[in-house]
Write an enzyme that holds these catalytic residues in place. Structure first.
Site, PDB file in Angstrom:
ATOM      1  N   CYS A 151       0.854  -1.213   0.004  1.00 60.66           N
ATOM      2  CA  CYS A 151       0.090   0.085   0.083  1.00 60.66           C
ATOM      3  C   CYS A 151       0.862   1.192   0.272  1.00 60.66           C
ATOM      4  O   CYS A 151       1.748   1.450  -0.960  1.00 60.66           O
ATOM      5  CB  CYS A 151      -0.821   0.021   1.352  1.00 60.66           C
ATOM      6  SG  CYS A 151      -2.090   1.469   1.273  1.00 60.66           S
ATOM      7  N   ASP A 305     -10.326  -4.252  -4.497  1.00 60.58           N
ATOM      8  CA  ASP A 305      -9.827  -3.115  -3.431  1.00 60.58           C
ATOM      9  C   ASP A 305     -10.531  -2.002  -3.812  1.00 60.58           C
ATOM     10  O   ASP A 305     -10.426  -1.086  -4.721  1.00 60.58           O
ATOM     11  CB  ASP A 305      -8.395  -3.044  -4.104  1.00 60.58           C
ATOM     12  CG  ASP A 305      -7.563  -2.320  -2.976  1.00 60.58           C
ATOM     13  OD1 ASP A 305      -8.093  -1.569  -1.950  1.00 60.58           O
ATOM     14  OD2 ASP A 305      -6.411  -2.368  -3.052  1.00 60.58           O
ATOM     15  N   HIS A 334      -8.126  -5.274  -0.459  1.00 62.30           N
ATOM     16  CA  HIS A 334      -7.041  -4.435   0.132  1.00 62.30           C
ATOM     17  C   HIS A 334      -6.305  -5.228   0.925  1.00 62.30           C
ATOM     18  O   HIS A 334      -4.951  -5.453   0.998  1.00 62.30           O
ATOM     19  CB  HIS A 334      -7.356  -3.025   0.616  1.00 62.30           C
ATOM     20  CG  HIS A 334      -6.177  -2.429   0.754  1.00 62.30           C
ATOM     21  ND1 HIS A 334      -5.329  -1.862  -0.411  1.00 62.30           N
ATOM     22  CD2 HIS A 334      -5.492  -1.854   1.680  1.00 62.30           C
ATOM     23  CE1 HIS A 334      -4.478  -1.028   0.215  1.00 62.30           C
ATOM     24  NE2 HIS A 334      -4.551  -1.230   1.448  1.00 62.30           N
TER      25      HIS A 334
END
Length: 360
Positions: A151, A305, A334
Site C-alpha cells: 500500500c 480493492d 485490499h
C-alpha cells in the site's frame, strides 16, 4: 431534507451495528477480548537490529535450514500497524516467506507523536529507507537487497527506487500501491480545496488523528463493518473463522496518527497535483522519475480493492523503466490480498515463484 435523510442512514447503520453486536455476544460466549487478540498477533520471532525515534527495523529469525542469498526488506504503510503481515501462526505472510527460505527484515514506522509532525515524505524516502537498507546490507553481509512494499509502503518504496537507481536494490515488489490519484475519485472529492483546508487542519492538529484516519476509510463503504458482522454471525459455529475475522477487524480499526507534513504533501502533491504521473514530484531536491527504476519489478493488485482501486495503481507498471516487469491481478480486497486464508493460496505462492528465482 437531504440532511435528515443522511442522519436517517447514519441512525440505521448504527442500529444495525448495535443489533448485530448484541447477537454475536449472545451466540459466541467465549469471544476473544481485544487484549487476547493483541497477545496473539505478531508471533513470529524477531530481533530489533536498528531503531531511531519511533522507527524499528526487525530481522526475523530463520525458519528454514537453507536461506536465499538476497535478503528481503518489507516496507510497511504509514497508516496502519505492521502486524497485518504477521497476523497469526499459519496466517502470517512473514512466516510464509521465512519457511520458503527468505531472509526477512521489516520496517515498522511506529506511532508518531506530536514532535514528529514535521516529518515529510523526504524524510522517509531519502533518509529512513536508505538508512535501513544500509543496515540490512551490513547485518546480512550481502550487497543486494530485495524490497516489498504494501500500500503506502509500496508508494514509499518505489519513490526510493526512483531516487536511487544505482543503489543496492536487486528486486522490487509492490502490493496495491497508489500512483495515479485520478483513479481515486472519492479521495479527490474529499480533499478538494473548495471544502477541505489541509493547511488549517495540519497547523491546528499537528498530526492527523487516528480516529480521522479510521473514519475516512469507513466512509468508503459505510455498511462494510455491519456486513462483516453479519457474515461473522453466519459463521458463528466456525471457531477458526470467528477468530480470524476478529483479528482482521482488530487490525482494521487499529490505525495510528499520520505525520502532519507528510499528509500535507500527499494531499497537495499527490491527491490534488498528481505529480508522480506528471513527472513533477521532487523529493530531497531531486526530481522523481519512475522510469529510472530499472530492476526486476512486480506489482500485485486486488480486483475488489476499494481503498486503492485498480485505476489508481494500474499505471505503476507502465511508468517504471524495468524490462523485467509484470503485474498480477488477483481476486480479493485490499487486506485479504496479503493476509488470511485466500492469500495463502492466491498471492503467496505466486510471489515465492517470482522472487525465489531472482534471489540467488
Amino acid at each position: 431534507m437531504q440532511q435528515a435523510q443522511q442522519l436517517s442512514r447514519e441512525e440505521v447503520a448504527a442500529k444495525a451495528r448495535e443489533t448485530v453486536a448484541r447477537a454475536i455476544q449472545r451466540n459466541i460466549p467465549d469471544l476473544p477480548s481485544p487484549v487476547e487478540l493483541d497477545r496473539e498477533v505478531g508471533p513470529t520471532p524477531k530481533d530489533v537490529v536498528h531503531s531511531r525515534g519511533t522507527m524499528k527495523l526487525y530481522r526475523y529469525r530463520p525458519l528454514s535450514d537453507e536461506v536465499y542469498r538476497v535478503p528481503v526488506l518489507v516496507v510497511m504503510s504509514l497508516v496502519s500497524r505492521s502486524y497485518i503481515l504477521d497476523l497469526a501462526k499459519g496466517q502470517s505472510f512473514i512466516e510464509y516467506l521465512l519457511l520458503q527460505g527468505f531472509d526477512v527484515y521489516q520496517i515498522d514506522w511506529g506511532v508518531p507523536r506530536r514532535e514528529h509532525k514535521n516529518l515529510k515524505l523526504d524524510d522517509y524516502v531519502a533518509t529512513s529507507i536508505p538508512e535501513c537498507v544500509d543496515v540490512v546490507r551490513e547485518d546480512s553481509g550481502e550487497p543486494d537487497v530485495s524490497m516489498i512494499g504494501y500500500c503506502l509502503g509500496g508508494f514509499l518504496a518505489v519513490l526510493y527506487a526512483a531516487l536511487y537507481p544505482d543503489g543496492p536494490l536487486k528486486n522490487m515488489v509492490c502490493f496495491t500501491t497508489p500512483i495515479n490519484s485520478d483513479g481515486m475519485p472519492l479521495y479527490r472529492t474529499w480533499t478538494d480545496p473548495a471544502h477541505f483546508d489541509i493547511d488549517q487542519m495540519i497547523d491546528s492538529l499537528g498530526n492527523i488523528p487516528s480516529e480521522l484516519m479510521d473514519a475516512s476509510i469507513q466512509m468508503l463503504r459505510p455498511f462494510q463493518k455491519s456486513a462483516g458482522q453479519m457474515k461473522l454471525l453466519d459463521n458463528v459455529e466456525n471457531e477458526a473463522f470467528v477468530t480470524a475475522h476478529l483479528r482482521f477487524d482488530r487490525w482494521a480499526a487499529d490505525h495510528i496518527p499520520f505525520p502532519g507534513e507528510t499528509a500535507r504533501q500527499l494531499v497537495n502533491d499527490f491527491m490534488r497535483g498528481n505529480k508522480i504521473v506528471r513527472k513533477e514530484l521532487e523529493l530531497d531536491g531531486r526530481a522523481v522519475d519512475l522510469a529510472q527504476v530499472k530492476i526486476p519489478f512486480l506489482h500485485v493488485t486486488a480486483q475488489f480493492d476499494h481503498i486503492v482501486p485498480a485505476a489508481a495503481s494500474q499505471d505503476l507498471v507502465k511508468l517504471v523503466g524495468s524490462k523485467d516487469k509484470s503485474e498480477i491481478i488477483l481476486k480479493g480486497g485490499h487486506v485479504s490480498l496479503v493476509a488470511g486464508g485466500n492469500a495463502v493460496y492466491r498471492l503467496w505462492p505466486k510471489l515465492d515463484t517470482w522472487l525465489s528465482e531472482r534471489s540467488v
